[in-house]
Design an enzyme around this catalytic site. Structure first.
Site: not given
Ligand SMILES: NC(=O)c1ccc[n+]([C@@H]2O[C@H](COP(=O)([O-])OP(=O)(O)OC[C@H]3O[C@@H](n4cnc5c(N)ncnc54)[C@H](O)[C@@H]3O)[C@@H](O)[C@H]2O)c1
Length: 259
Positions: A158, A162
């Site tokens: 991860y 990133k």
């Molecule tokens: N939530 C956090 O604390 C956080 C912090 C930093 C970064 N992020 C990043 O933010 C982004 C969104 O995360 P989130 O927290 O909203 O997660 P989430 O799991 O709520 O949403 C992620 C979405 O991506 C979709 N997805 C997964 N694999 C896929 C693929 N191969 N093709 C198309 N769609 C796909 C899932 O179905 C889901 O709807 C991610 O890149 C995550 O790494 C999240």
């Protein structure tokens, strides 16, 4: 005048979490929003929310790690809207914690293929369609993480994915600027945000109340962020208000990386 009036926006991972909140906000501010998600039902649910709030858009099933899916999605946007102005690459996954000696190569590759290959493909194919749009005025926003800025034990894939998103974003931003192509490319680095992805990590702790307290206590501001906190950053980078901003990294983390 709304802040992204009449722009066409593509949001990957638009069916949940940060993608969902950002899509809702972009639609409320006048964009036509294409929700692309591997989970088609989730994308359709968010489209219903957008329409119920008076917005416009479409929902498409796609796997961001597959180039054929990108070609199909871009052709569909071209047919439907004749151009593209905003891409939010938000789809991402994590595969939990593991000692580097035990990390399975298949898990490393799964994380890389969605988080890094997906951003590469999304940026490449968005640039192509944005460059054909009239006028050319593109903004690509790649969701990295504070885990693209600092290391954390047990999440090597991860962290690496990133960190890759951060520097790939800067390289493409400079390529666009060098060629005089009016496409800006920036990354956002969220801290701990309350979404299903984070809840999954918290769920690995047995006591949900203790998990909540532990995660809240990790934040200098004393609580987790909400998806809207990131969506406001997305909206700014998507709009022409950020027209002088490219190759930048927007950290939204409640002070986590300020220490
Ligand atoms: N939530 C956090 O604390 C956080 C912090 C930093 C970064 N992020 C990043 O933010 C982004 C969104 O995360 P989130 O927290 O909203 O997660 P989430 O799991 O709520 O949403 C992620 C979405 O991506 C979709 N997805 C997964 N694999 C896929 C693929 N191969 N093709 C198309 N769609 C796909 C899932 O179905 C889901 O709807 C991610 O890149 C995550 O790494 C999240």
């Amino acid at each position: 005048m709304k802040r992204v009036q009449d722009k066409v926006a593509l949001v990957t991972g638009g069916g949940s979490g940060l993608g969902e909140a950002s899509a809702m906000m972009l639609a409320a501010e006048g964009a036509r929003v294409v929700l692309a998600d591997i989970d088609e039902a989730a994308a359709k649910r968010v489209l219903r929310r957008i329409k119920a709030a008076g917005g416009q858009g479409a929902a498409l099933q796609m796997d961001v790690s597959q180039e054929a899916d990108w070609i199909r999605v871009m052709a569909s946007i071209q047919r439907r809207y004749k151009g593209l102005h905003i891409t939010l690459n938000s789809a991402g996954i994590n595969r939990g914690y593991s000692d580097p000696r035990e990390t399975e190569f298949k898990d490393w590759k799964a994380v890389m293929s969605v988080n890094l290959d997906g951003v590469f493909l999304g940026t490449k194919h968005s640039m192509r369609l944005m460059a054909q749009s009239t006028p050319v005025n593109g903004s690509i926003i790649n969701i990295s993480s504070i885990m693209g800025l600092i290391g954390h034990p047990g999440i090597g894939a991860y962290n690496a994915s990133k960190g890759g998103v951060r520097l790939y974003t800067k390289s493409v931003a400079l390529s666009c600027a060098e060629k005089g192509l009016k496409i800006r490319v920036n990354s956002i680095h969220p801290g701990f945000i309350d979404t299903p992805l984070l809840r999954e990590s918290m769920g690995r702790m047995r006591d949900p109340e203790l998990a909540q307290k532990t995660y809240d206590a990790l934040q200098p501001v004393g609580h987790l962020g909400q998806p809207q906190d990131i969506a406001y950053g997305v909206l700014y980078l998507a709009s022409d208000e950020s027209r002088f901003m490219t190759g930048a990294e927007l950290v939204i983390d409640g002070g986590y990386t300020a220490r």
